[in-house]
Design a protein around this motif. Structure first.
Motif, mmCIF file in Angstrom:
data_model
loop_
_atom_site.group_PDB
_atom_site.id
_atom_site.type_symbol
_atom_site.label_atom_id
_atom_site.label_comp_id
_atom_site.label_asym_id
_atom_site.label_seq_id
_atom_site.Cartn_x
_atom_site.Cartn_y
_atom_site.Cartn_z
ATOM 1 N N TRP A 1 -1.566 7.389 -0.392
ATOM 2 C CA TRP A 1 -0.174 6.934 -0.473
ATOM 3 C C TRP A 1 0.366 7.068 -1.899
ATOM 4 O O TRP A 1 1.549 7.371 -2.111
ATOM 5 C CB TRP A 1 -0.047 5.496 0.032
ATOM 6 C CG TRP A 1 0.039 5.460 1.531
ATOM 7 C CD1 TRP A 1 -0.946 5.120 2.418
ATOM 8 C CD2 TRP A 1 1.178 5.816 2.326
ATOM 9 N NE1 TRP A 1 -0.493 5.233 3.706
ATOM 10 C CE2 TRP A 1 0.806 5.659 3.683
ATOM 11 C CE3 TRP A 1 2.463 6.241 2.040
ATOM 12 C CZ2 TRP A 1 1.684 5.920 4.740
ATOM 13 C CZ3 TRP A 1 3.347 6.499 3.085
ATOM 14 C CH2 TRP A 1 2.952 6.344 4.411
ATOM 15 N N ASN B 1 -10.072 2.839 0.530
ATOM 16 C CA ASN B 1 -9.687 3.271 -0.817
ATOM 17 C C ASN B 1 -9.013 4.639 -0.774
ATOM 18 O O ASN B 1 -8.039 4.891 -1.501
ATOM 19 C CB ASN B 1 -10.921 3.336 -1.719
ATOM 20 C CG ASN B 1 -11.447 1.970 -2.094
ATOM 21 O OD1 ASN B 1 -10.748 0.969 -1.980
ATOM 22 N ND2 ASN B 1 -12.693 1.922 -2.541
ATOM 23 N N ILE C 1 0.836 -1.208 0.000
ATOM 24 C CA ILE C 1 0.000 0.000 0.000
ATOM 25 C C ILE C 1 0.863 1.247 0.000
ATOM 26 O O ILE C 1 0.568 2.227 -0.695
ATOM 27 C CB ILE C 1 -0.945 -0.004 1.219
ATOM 28 C CG1 ILE C 1 -2.022 -1.080 1.043
ATOM 29 C CG2 ILE C 1 -1.579 1.367 1.434
ATOM 30 C CD1 ILE C 1 -2.875 -1.311 2.270
ATOM 31 N N LYS D 1 -5.396 4.289 0.498
ATOM 32 C CA LYS D 1 -4.515 3.741 -0.542
ATOM 33 C C LYS D 1 -4.173 4.815 -1.575
ATOM 34 O O LYS D 1 -3.016 4.920 -2.028
ATOM 35 C CB LYS D 1 -5.190 2.555 -1.223
ATOM 36 C CG LYS D 1 -5.297 1.310 -0.356
ATOM 37 C CD LYS D 1 -6.014 0.183 -1.091
ATOM 38 C CE LYS D 1 -6.119 -1.069 -0.238
ATOM 39 N NZ LYS D 1 -6.827 -2.167 -0.960
ATOM 40 N N ASP E 1 -11.803 6.573 -4.055
ATOM 41 C CA ASP E 1 -10.433 6.461 -4.577
ATOM 42 C C ASP E 1 -10.105 7.516 -5.626
ATOM 43 O O ASP E 1 -9.155 7.360 -6.393
ATOM 44 C CB ASP E 1 -10.189 5.063 -5.149
ATOM 45 C CG ASP E 1 -11.123 4.695 -6.299
ATOM 46 O OD1 ASP E 1 -11.715 5.595 -6.912
ATOM 47 O OD2 ASP E 1 -11.263 3.485 -6.583
ATOM 48 N N THR F 1 -2.097 -5.249 -4.141
ATOM 49 C CA THR F 1 -1.859 -5.262 -2.697
ATOM 50 C C THR F 1 -2.421 -6.576 -2.156
ATOM 51 O O THR F 1 -3.368 -6.604 -1.386
ATOM 52 C CB THR F 1 -2.516 -4.046 -2.023
ATOM 53 O OG1 THR F 1 -3.908 -4.003 -2.372
ATOM 54 C CG2 THR F 1 -1.863 -2.759 -2.473
#
Length: 244
Positions: A152, A146, A59, A149, A193, A73
């Motif tokens: 990152w 989401n 992640i 993630k 996301d 992932t």
């Protein structure tokens, strides 16, 4: 800048407390507070490793991939994970061997806050719709996961484009919030996301092009209808790159 200042104040308080009471504040102690309750253990992690720690690592390095690539992932340390770790290490001046040892994990810890989001992004700026992440296309838990993630990946994009700030004008939206701003039905914003990033045209195009190698499938920017004032990144089944 405010978040960095808060980190600096906290660090000074920790050091001062150690000086007054004779407590030695070691690097290990400081980093233990930075694993956000999700430590990456079993080091070194390398090709062939499997498990939760590998997934947590994936992640955090998912934004260091080849153009058009999306890193799985899945908790399996394969060749693509090794390459993503190697690129992460190279970005931050570490030995770029693709093996996640203590130095690599310590660097990851230094880049995250206590809620497991990266230091330059937050749940609050990602979700300006409601406080509980509900009402979107997926469960509140999934939408928030989401978002983390994607943060990152943007942390990687930020580093790769010179370290300049990335502003988020819109992140998660419930279905009702999405409708209220005129978003398309099924927008990736409702999955948590997606993010819209405003700025100068030059900066937006820089982010647009950098996002191609930061793990995003959906990149919409300058020249795409409705996107001349921001670059949009998100995830989708098939690749969609338009603009800049």
């Amino acid at each position: 800048m405010l978040r960095r200042a808060q980190h600096a104040v906290l660090a000074l308080v920790m050091v001062s407390t150690g000086a007054v009471f004779g407590v030695t504040v070691t690097a290990g102690t400081a980093h233990a507070a930075s694993n956000c309750g999700q430590p990456i253990t079993g080091l070194p992690l390398q090709q062939g490793s499997q498990g939760t720690s590998v997934e947590r690592l994936q992640i955090r390095v998912a934004g260091f991939v080849d153009s058009g690539e999306v890193l799985s992932t899945d908790g399996i340390y394969g060749g693509r994970t090794k390459e993503a770790v190697r690129k992460f290490q190279k970005q931050y001046g570490l030995q770029a061997d693709g093996i996640a040892g203590s130095q690599t994990v310590d660097k990851i810890y230094s880049l995250q806050d206590s809620d497991c989001t990266p230091i330059h992004f937050s749940y609050a700026e990602w979700n300006k719709c409601n406080s509980n992440w509900s009402g979107g296309a997926v469960s509140a838990t999934a939408a928030k996961a989401n978002a983390r993630k994607s943060m990152w990946k943007l942390e990687a994009l930020r580093a790769k484009t010179g370290g300049g700030a990335i502003q988020i004008s819109s992140g998660f939206r419930s279905n009702s919030c999405n409708a209220a701003v005129g978003g398309v039905q099924g927008s990736r914003h409702t999955y948590g996301d997606a993010a819209d990033m405003p700025g100068t045209q030059a900066r937006r195009c820089q982010l647009h092009n950098g996002a191609k190698s930061s793990g995003f499938r959906e990149i919409l920017g300058q020249g795409f209808p409705g996107h001349n004032d921001h670059t949009h990144v998100g995830m989708t089944g098939s690749r969609q790159w338009h603009g800049c």
